[in-house]
Design a protein around this motif. Structure first.
Motif, mmCIF file in Angstrom:
data_model
loop_
_atom_site.group_PDB
_atom_site.id
_atom_site.type_symbol
_atom_site.label_atom_id
_atom_site.label_comp_id
_atom_site.label_asym_id
_atom_site.label_seq_id
_atom_site.Cartn_x
_atom_site.Cartn_y
_atom_site.Cartn_z
ATOM 1 N N GLN A 148 -47.757 -23.096 -48.439
ATOM 2 C CA GLN A 148 -47.062 -23.549 -49.638
ATOM 3 C C GLN A 148 -45.547 -23.392 -49.567
ATOM 4 O OE1 GLN A 148 -48.998 -21.625 -52.933
ATOM 5 N NE2 GLN A 148 -50.943 -22.607 -52.516
ATOM 6 N N LEU A 149 -44.967 -23.813 -48.467
ATOM 7 C CA LEU A 149 -43.519 -23.851 -48.345
ATOM 8 C C LEU A 149 -43.024 -25.184 -48.893
ATOM 9 C CD1 LEU A 149 -43.342 -22.441 -44.728
ATOM 10 C CD2 LEU A 149 -42.732 -21.222 -46.820
ATOM 11 N N LYS A 150 -41.852 -25.198 -49.506
ATOM 12 C CA LYS A 150 -41.314 -26.426 -50.081
ATOM 13 C C LYS A 150 -40.932 -27.388 -48.962
ATOM 14 C CE LYS A 150 -37.943 -28.293 -53.212
ATOM 15 N NZ LYS A 150 -36.755 -28.099 -53.999
ATOM 16 N N PHE A 151 -41.324 -28.654 -49.125
ATOM 17 C CA PHE A 151 -41.034 -29.657 -48.108
ATOM 18 C C PHE A 151 -39.555 -30.001 -48.079
ATOM 19 C CE2 PHE A 151 -40.001 -33.949 -46.884
ATOM 20 C CZ PHE A 151 -40.535 -33.996 -45.614
ATOM 21 N N SER A 152 -39.025 -30.035 -46.884
ATOM 22 C CA SER A 152 -37.736 -30.662 -46.589
ATOM 23 C C SER A 152 -37.745 -30.926 -45.092
ATOM 24 C CB SER A 152 -36.541 -29.792 -46.992
ATOM 25 O OG SER A 152 -36.297 -28.795 -46.032
ATOM 26 N N PRO A 153 -37.169 -32.034 -44.663
ATOM 27 C CA PRO A 153 -37.128 -32.309 -43.232
ATOM 28 C C PRO A 153 -36.482 -31.161 -42.446
ATOM 29 C CG PRO A 153 -36.505 -34.269 -44.436
ATOM 30 C CD PRO A 153 -36.604 -33.159 -45.438
ATOM 31 N N LYS A 154 -35.409 -30.596 -43.009
ATOM 32 C CA LYS A 154 -34.715 -29.490 -42.339
ATOM 33 C C LYS A 154 -35.636 -28.284 -42.185
ATOM 34 C CE LYS A 154 -30.585 -26.543 -42.661
ATOM 35 N NZ LYS A 154 -31.143 -25.586 -41.787
ATOM 36 N N ALA A 155 -36.389 -27.965 -43.234
ATOM 37 C CA ALA A 155 -37.305 -26.824 -43.166
ATOM 38 C C ALA A 155 -38.379 -27.048 -42.096
ATOM 39 C CB ALA A 155 -37.954 -26.577 -44.531
ATOM 40 N N ILE A 156 -38.884 -28.263 -41.996
ATOM 41 C CA ILE A 156 -39.892 -28.583 -40.970
ATOM 42 C C ILE A 156 -39.279 -28.432 -39.576
ATOM 43 C CG2 ILE A 156 -41.372 -30.390 -39.994
ATOM 44 C CD1 ILE A 156 -42.552 -29.882 -42.607
ATOM 45 N N LEU A 157 -38.106 -29.025 -39.374
ATOM 46 C CA LEU A 157 -37.460 -28.954 -38.059
ATOM 47 C C LEU A 157 -37.094 -27.523 -37.684
ATOM 48 C CD1 LEU A 157 -35.313 -32.174 -38.226
ATOM 49 C CD2 LEU A 157 -37.222 -31.742 -36.679
ATOM 50 N N ASP A 158 -36.630 -26.760 -38.650
ATOM 51 C CA ASP A 158 -36.335 -25.341 -38.375
ATOM 52 C C ASP A 158 -37.589 -24.590 -37.971
ATOM 53 O OD1 ASP A 158 -33.662 -25.771 -38.975
ATOM 54 O OD2 ASP A 158 -33.766 -24.857 -40.972
ATOM 55 N N THR A 159 -38.686 -24.881 -38.628
ATOM 56 C CA THR A 159 -39.964 -24.248 -38.299
ATOM 57 C C THR A 159 -40.416 -24.646 -36.900
ATOM 58 O OG1 THR A 159 -40.601 -24.168 -40.634
ATOM 59 C CG2 THR A 159 -42.376 -23.952 -39.014
ATOM 60 N N MET A 160 -40.281 -25.925 -36.568
ATOM 61 C CA MET A 160 -40.655 -26.397 -35.235
ATOM 62 C C MET A 160 -39.856 -25.655 -34.150
ATOM 63 S SD MET A 160 -40.899 -30.489 -35.995
ATOM 64 C CE MET A 160 -41.267 -31.019 -34.343
ATOM 65 N N LYS A 161 -38.580 -25.445 -34.412
ATOM 66 C CA LYS A 161 -37.719 -24.784 -33.439
ATOM 67 C C LYS A 161 -38.030 -23.294 -33.329
ATOM 68 C CE LYS A 161 -34.137 -28.215 -33.924
ATOM 69 N NZ LYS A 161 -32.880 -28.608 -34.519
ATOM 70 N N ARG A 162 -38.420 -22.675 -34.451
ATOM 71 C CA ARG A 162 -38.752 -21.246 -34.437
ATOM 72 C C ARG A 162 -40.068 -20.973 -33.724
ATOM 73 N NH1 ARG A 162 -37.921 -21.107 -40.012
ATOM 74 N NH2 ARG A 162 -40.096 -20.569 -40.277
ATOM 75 N N ILE A 163 -40.977 -21.926 -33.781
ATOM 76 C CA ILE A 163 -42.306 -21.708 -33.194
ATOM 77 C C ILE A 163 -42.203 -21.669 -31.679
ATOM 78 C CG2 ILE A 163 -44.548 -22.814 -32.833
ATOM 79 C CD1 ILE A 163 -44.539 -23.564 -35.765
ATOM 80 N N SER A 181 -49.781 -23.815 -31.949
ATOM 81 C CA SER A 181 -49.188 -23.825 -33.279
ATOM 82 C C SER A 181 -49.419 -25.162 -33.961
ATOM 83 C CB SER A 181 -47.681 -23.596 -33.182
ATOM 84 O OG SER A 181 -47.401 -22.413 -32.500
ATOM 85 N N GLY A 182 -49.284 -25.146 -35.263
ATOM 86 C CA GLY A 182 -49.398 -26.379 -36.025
ATOM 87 C C GLY A 182 -48.637 -26.308 -37.321
ATOM 88 N N ILE A 183 -48.234 -27.480 -37.807
ATOM 89 C CA ILE A 183 -47.546 -27.610 -39.085
ATOM 90 C C ILE A 183 -48.278 -28.694 -39.865
ATOM 91 C CG2 ILE A 183 -45.407 -28.262 -40.250
ATOM 92 C CD1 ILE A 183 -43.909 -27.328 -37.710
ATOM 93 N N ILE A 206 -50.652 -19.020 -33.124
ATOM 94 C CA ILE A 206 -51.590 -18.024 -32.605
ATOM 95 C C ILE A 206 -50.909 -17.302 -31.450
ATOM 96 C CG2 ILE A 206 -53.838 -17.617 -31.550
ATOM 97 C CD1 ILE A 206 -54.741 -20.296 -32.862
ATOM 98 N N ALA A 207 -50.753 -15.993 -31.604
ATOM 99 C CA ALA A 207 -50.139 -15.178 -30.558
ATOM 100 C C ALA A 207 -50.940 -13.883 -30.415
ATOM 101 C CB ALA A 207 -48.683 -14.870 -30.914
ATOM 102 N N ASP A 208 -51.250 -13.545 -29.208
ATOM 103 C CA ASP A 208 -52.028 -12.331 -28.924
ATOM 104 C C ASP A 208 -53.325 -12.291 -29.725
ATOM 105 O OD1 ASP A 208 -49.993 -11.439 -27.200
ATOM 106 O OD2 ASP A 208 -48.897 -10.555 -28.890
ATOM 107 N N GLY A 209 -53.962 -13.456 -29.871
ATOM 108 C CA GLY A 209 -55.234 -13.543 -30.578
ATOM 109 C C GLY A 209 -55.119 -13.426 -32.086
ATOM 110 N N GLU A 210 -53.908 -13.373 -32.598
ATOM 111 C CA GLU A 210 -53.685 -13.226 -34.032
ATOM 112 C C GLU A 210 -53.043 -14.485 -34.599
ATOM 113 O OE1 GLU A 210 -51.173 -10.255 -36.960
ATOM 114 O OE2 GLU A 210 -51.684 -9.572 -34.943
#
Length: 154
Positions: free
Chosen positions: A139-154, A115-117, A129-133
């Protein structure tokens, strides 16, 4: 609220020199008592320090750093990434590495999760990348919280 940042690695080294395994906790307790108010003590570890060192190196890159037409890292991208670092712990960052991108942005990459951000001046995007997909969003709006939430979801 005031945030007091400490470098955990430095405190551990001092603890070893002082031959006192409880030195780190005693130091944190002392700082909390010293401030006598609601303070947040953030212990910064090695991952945080390494990220800052890499970022510092990447800030020195000039146009064409890749031997082609790569742009230097944008100052706003550096500010954005530092905001993410300020809100994160070593645990949040432990599987992630930063790299410069040729378009002047920063790529946070997690090789274990494939994964990457990509952090830009006003927004970010991510992929995984999961199961070859390849899945992700742009174009998501930047916020530290949004980045950290994304990191945790990945």
């Amino acid at each position: 609220m005031t945030v007091i940042e400490l470098n955990a690695q430095l405190l551990r080294e001092i603890s070893n020199i002082a031959d006192n395994e409880n030195y780190l906790q005693k130091t944190l307790d002392f700082i909390k008592k010293l401030t006598k108010s609601k303070q947040t003590v953030v212990v910064r570890g090695q991952v945080y320090t390494e990220m800052l060192e890499r970022l510092s190196d990447y800030q020195e890159y000039q146009k064409g750093w890749d031997g082609d037409d790569a742009l230097p890292i944008s100052r706003q991208v550096v500010k954005n990434f530092k905001k993410v670092l300020q809100k994160s712990s070593d645990n949040d960052l432990k599987d992630w590495t930063i790299y410069p991108a040729a378009n002047g942005t920063l790529l946070l990459q997690n090789k274990l999760r494939k994964s990457g951000i990509n952090i830009g001046t006003q927004g970010f995007s991510y992929y995984t990348i999961a199961d070859g997909e390849v899945k992700g969003e742009n174009q998501l709006k930047f916020s530290p919280k949004a980045i950290l939430d994304t990191m945790k979801r990945i």
